[in-house]
Design an enzyme around this catalytic site. Sequence first.
Site, PDB file in Angstrom:
ATOM      1  N   ASP A   1       0.815  -1.204  -0.103  1.00  0.00           N
ATOM      2  CA  ASP A   1       0.112  -0.083   0.179  1.00  0.00           C
ATOM      3  C   ASP A   1       0.893   1.228  -0.096  1.00  0.00           C
ATOM      4  OD1 ASP A   1       0.853  -0.115   2.557  1.00  0.00           O
ATOM      5  OD2 ASP A   1      -1.012   0.319   3.509  1.00  0.00           O
ATOM      6  N   SER A   2       2.247   0.907   0.014  1.00  0.00           N
ATOM      7  CA  SER A   2       3.181   2.158  -0.191  1.00  0.00           C
ATOM      8  C   SER A   2       2.797   2.869  -1.379  1.00  0.00           C
ATOM      9  CB  SER A   2       4.462   1.777   0.034  1.00  0.00           C
ATOM     10  OG  SER A   2       4.776   0.708  -0.871  1.00  0.00           O
TER      11      SER A   2
ATOM     12  N   GLU B   1      -1.114  -5.509   8.794  1.00  0.00           N
ATOM     13  CA  GLU B   1      -0.216  -4.874   9.538  1.00  0.00           C
ATOM     14  C   GLU B   1      -0.930  -5.179  11.025  1.00  0.00           C
ATOM     15  OE1 GLU B   1       0.567  -0.799   8.928  1.00  0.00           O
ATOM     16  OE2 GLU B   1       1.325  -1.267   6.639  1.00  0.00           O
TER      17      GLU B   1
ATOM     18  N   GLU C   1       9.786  -4.302  10.270  1.00  0.00           N
ATOM     19  CA  GLU C   1      10.149  -2.863   9.537  1.00  0.00           C
ATOM     20  C   GLU C   1      10.685  -2.210  10.613  1.00  0.00           C
ATOM     21  OE1 GLU C   1       7.244  -1.059   6.833  1.00  0.00           O
ATOM     22  OE2 GLU C   1       8.473   0.736   6.781  1.00  0.00           O
TER      23      GLU C   1
ATOM     24  N   LYS D   1      -1.029  -9.473   2.695  1.00  0.00           N
ATOM     25  CA  LYS D   1      -0.267  -9.025   4.095  1.00  0.00           C
ATOM     26  C   LYS D   1      -1.078  -8.065   4.749  1.00  0.00           C
ATOM     27  CE  LYS D   1       3.467  -5.763   3.702  1.00  0.00           C
ATOM     28  NZ  LYS D   1       2.883  -4.789   4.452  1.00  0.00           N
TER      29      LYS D   1
HETATM   30  O1  KIV Z   1       3.564  -1.210   1.687  1.00  0.00           O
HETATM   31  C1  KIV Z   1       4.848  -1.695   1.586  1.00  0.00           C
HETATM   32  O2  KIV Z   1       5.443  -1.294   0.530  1.00  0.00           O
HETATM   33  C2  KIV Z   1       5.198  -2.583   2.611  1.00  0.00           C
HETATM   34  C3  KIV Z   1       6.570  -2.810   2.532  1.00  0.00           C
HETATM   35  C4  KIV Z   1       7.646  -1.661   2.753  1.00  0.00           C
HETATM   36  C5  KIV Z   1       7.054  -4.021   3.281  1.00  0.00           C
HETATM   37  O3  KIV Z   1       4.437  -2.850   3.419  1.00  0.00           O
END
Ligand code: KIV
Length: 294
Positions: free
Chosen positions: A51-52, A122, A189, A120
């Site tokens: 989500d980055s 968090e 992280e 994924k």
């Molecule tokens: O959103 C993302 O790119 C991430 C990575 C930095 C692990 O969660």
Amino acid sequence: MSSQPATPQRRITAPDIAAKKGVEPIVSLTAYHAHTAALADKYCDFLLVGDSLGMVMHGYETTVPVPLELMIMHGKAVVRGARRALIVVDMPFGSYEESPSVAFRNAARVMKETDCGAVKLEGGRRMAETIRYLVDRGIPVMAHIGLTPQSINVLGGFKVQGRTDAQWAALEADAQAVADAGAFSVVLEAIPAPLAERITRSIAIPTIGIGASADCDGQILVMEDMLGLSPRVPKFVKKYGTIGEQIEGAIRDYAEEVKQRAFPAVEHTYAMSATQAAAQKAAVAPNSAAKPRK
Ligand code: KIV
């Protein structure tokens, strides 16, 4: 010519990633588009549609505003671009925290619409019940602890985690909880290297480090950061390229050539057909083909 049909490429699965612990380092990057996914596919065990992308590609200040639909759209592109790597799609903020059943509904939608191999999310102990619920219902889950960017408003900034005794102990407990809940791996992280090493030694699933340590079972970076495309990067990023400078240089040269009328050159243009050329020639000099008068 061989009459054997080509063997279809088998995609790496979540259990394949889990099985790499203690065997070989796991290589991964984020990917947001089909073309970068295709380039990374050969070298990466998994590609994360992180989500980055909200910050890197869409100009948001944080990952908090990223909608589920955006993750699905980019997830589909990455799945189309890569044939070998496991594709993991991030569950965005607000799509899974409320309850295990809400998480299942949204994660199932991500899996069905993108055809990715895992999601994924968090959180550590607080997400353990949800992780167990998803895994029991057929959804492989990668967990993410330490600096969890979706909690930026609680954490008060993109800060290193685990630097107090209480945080250290909490992160050890989080790692154990997500492993016990059935996650197939966990991203660590921005935590101190000794803590990453300790967690990696103490849990049975692979740890994927980003700003953690080389002792993790694998590494991940945001592709645009390591390529040198992001204007500002965290301390833990090593730049393996200068793509941003190359892109700007190419755009500068293009702009200059357009202004100078040096682009497009003849080789970048199309000739007319032979019939059109003959017709034009006749129109310009209508009598040139006629017999000269006496
Ligand atoms: O959103 C993302 O790119 C991430 C990575 C930095 C692990 O969660």
